[in-house]
Design a protein around this motif. Sequence first.
Motif, PDB file in Angstrom:
ATOM      1  N   GLN A  73      30.085  42.807  33.978  1.00 25.85           N
ATOM      2  CA  GLN A  73      29.411  41.794  33.167  1.00 25.85           C
ATOM      3  C   GLN A  73      28.673  40.755  34.013  1.00 25.85           C
ATOM      4  O   GLN A  73      28.153  39.788  33.479  1.00 25.85           O
ATOM      5  N   PHE A  74      28.664  40.951  35.329  1.00 27.57           N
ATOM      6  CA  PHE A  74      27.979  40.048  36.255  1.00 27.57           C
ATOM      7  C   PHE A  74      28.465  38.606  36.129  1.00 27.57           C
ATOM      8  O   PHE A  74      27.678  37.653  36.124  1.00 27.57           O
ATOM      9  N   LEU A  75      29.782  38.437  36.021  1.00 29.52           N
ATOM     10  CA  LEU A  75      30.349  37.092  35.910  1.00 29.52           C
ATOM     11  C   LEU A  75      30.402  36.446  37.294  1.00 29.52           C
ATOM     12  O   LEU A  75      30.736  37.101  38.277  1.00 29.52           O
ATOM     13  N   ASN A  76      30.105  35.151  37.334  1.00 27.26           N
ATOM     14  CA  ASN A  76      30.243  34.426  38.596  1.00 27.26           C
ATOM     15  C   ASN A  76      31.719  34.082  38.811  1.00 27.26           C
ATOM     16  O   ASN A  76      32.565  34.386  37.955  1.00 27.26           O
ATOM     17  N   ASP A  77      32.044  33.446  39.929  1.00 27.53           N
ATOM     18  CA  ASP A  77      33.455  33.181  40.247  1.00 27.53           C
ATOM     19  C   ASP A  77      34.147  32.319  39.195  1.00 27.53           C
ATOM     20  O   ASP A  77      35.291  32.585  38.825  1.00 27.53           O
ATOM     21  N   LYS A  78      33.456  31.291  38.713  1.00 27.67           N
ATOM     22  CA  LYS A  78      34.048  30.410  37.700  1.00 27.67           C
ATOM     23  C   LYS A  78      34.301  31.185  36.403  1.00 27.67           C
ATOM     24  O   LYS A  78      35.350  31.046  35.777  1.00 27.67           O
ATOM     25  N   GLU A  79      33.346  31.997  36.010  1.00 25.40           N
ATOM     26  CA  GLU A  79      33.499  32.797  34.796  1.00 25.40           C
ATOM     27  C   GLU A  79      34.592  33.861  34.966  1.00 25.40           C
ATOM     28  O   GLU A  79      35.352  34.129  34.044  1.00 25.40           O
ATOM     29  N   ARG A  80      34.683  34.443  36.146  1.00 24.71           N
ATOM     30  CA  ARG A  80      35.708  35.453  36.425  1.00 24.71           C
ATOM     31  C   ARG A  80      37.101  34.829  36.296  1.00 24.71           C
ATOM     32  O   ARG A  80      37.996  35.402  35.686  1.00 24.71           O
ATOM     33  N   GLU A  81      37.256  33.639  36.841  1.00 25.81           N
ATOM     34  CA  GLU A  81      38.543  32.928  36.741  1.00 25.81           C
ATOM     35  C   GLU A  81      38.877  32.623  35.281  1.00 25.81           C
ATOM     36  O   GLU A  81      40.007  32.801  34.827  1.00 25.81           O
ATOM     37  N   ALA A  82      37.871  32.171  34.540  1.00 29.02           N
ATOM     38  CA  ALA A  82      38.078  31.876  33.123  1.00 29.02           C
ATOM     39  C   ALA A  82      38.394  33.159  32.352  1.00 29.02           C
ATOM     40  O   ALA A  82      39.260  33.162  31.468  1.00 29.02           O
ATOM     41  N   TYR A  83      37.718  34.243  32.697  1.00 24.76           N
ATOM     42  CA  TYR A  83      37.969  35.509  32.013  1.00 24.76           C
ATOM     43  C   TYR A  83      39.401  35.967  32.258  1.00 24.76           C
ATOM     44  O   TYR A  83      40.073  36.460  31.347  1.00 24.76           O
ATOM     45  N   PHE A  84      39.897  35.785  33.473  1.00 21.63           N
ATOM     46  CA  PHE A  84      41.286  36.116  33.772  1.00 21.63           C
ATOM     47  C   PHE A  84      42.214  35.314  32.849  1.00 21.63           C
ATOM     48  O   PHE A  84      43.136  35.864  32.247  1.00 21.63           O
ATOM     49  N   GLY A  85      41.962  34.007  32.730  1.00 20.37           N
ATOM     50  CA  GLY A  85      42.784  33.160  31.864  1.00 20.37           C
ATOM     51  C   GLY A  85      42.711  33.585  30.410  1.00 20.37           C
ATOM     52  O   GLY A  85      43.719  33.600  29.699  1.00 20.37           O
ATOM     53  N   TYR A  86      41.512  33.943  29.977  1.00 15.51           N
ATOM     54  CA  TYR A  86      41.338  34.397  28.598  1.00 15.51           C
ATOM     55  C   TYR A  86      42.162  35.663  28.336  1.00 15.51           C
ATOM     56  O   TYR A  86      42.906  35.750  27.359  1.00 15.51           O
ATOM     57  N   VAL A  87      42.015  36.659  29.205  1.00 15.50           N
ATOM     58  CA  VAL A  87      42.707  37.932  28.996  1.00 15.50           C
ATOM     59  C   VAL A  87      44.220  37.739  29.108  1.00 15.50           C
ATOM     60  O   VAL A  87      44.990  38.311  28.317  1.00 15.50           O
ATOM     61  N   LEU A  88      44.660  36.929  30.060  1.00 12.86           N
ATOM     62  CA  LEU A  88      46.092  36.649  30.193  1.00 12.86           C
ATOM     63  C   LEU A  88      46.637  36.063  28.896  1.00 12.86           C
ATOM     64  O   LEU A  88      47.639  36.536  28.358  1.00 12.86           O
TER      65      LEU A  88
END
Length: 176
Positions: A73-88
């Motif tokens: 999804q071409f997420l940047n580092d901040k978005e990747r971290e947020a995505y991890f939190g979302y999925v968790l």
Amino acid sequence: MRRAALLLALALLQTVPQAVQARPPQALACAVIAAPDGLDAQLADSMLTLDETRSKSAMDTLHTLVDRCAADQFLNDKEREAYFGYVLGRMARDGLDPRLKAEGIPADLIDKALDIGPGNANNPATQVTQGDLRRVSTALTEAGKDPAKVTPVGWGLITAWIAATAQMFDALRVLD
């Protein structure tokens, strides 16, 4: 004519600010869909125990899934971290829901008591407060369930549900 309309549509999309473009649900579900069976239960356990050693394997698996989806999804580092939190948060909720039901506590009662969910306030939360637990206690009473009869396991599940929900919606704010 179709090509010109398509080019115009693409040009218009590029002028829309990123905040207005909502992330499609299938993008958010990427890691959830790709997760191995039982990962949701393992993540629920990690929310309940907060034992990093016991949850390391599940967290490593989740990181691998999130990294793969974030790259797609071409997420940047901040978005990747947020995505991890979302999925968790989302997967932990999936694992906690049947446990709450087994204790006779409907998860939607907790969400309604705390005004969380789509279209609700979803106030950011850094921790579960006594006020949160009082609101859930009041909602239980109103639903005909005596809060004094909720077991310590039940209150642990409620607390983990609130924490997982806060994690999910706090992360979603960053992604939207």
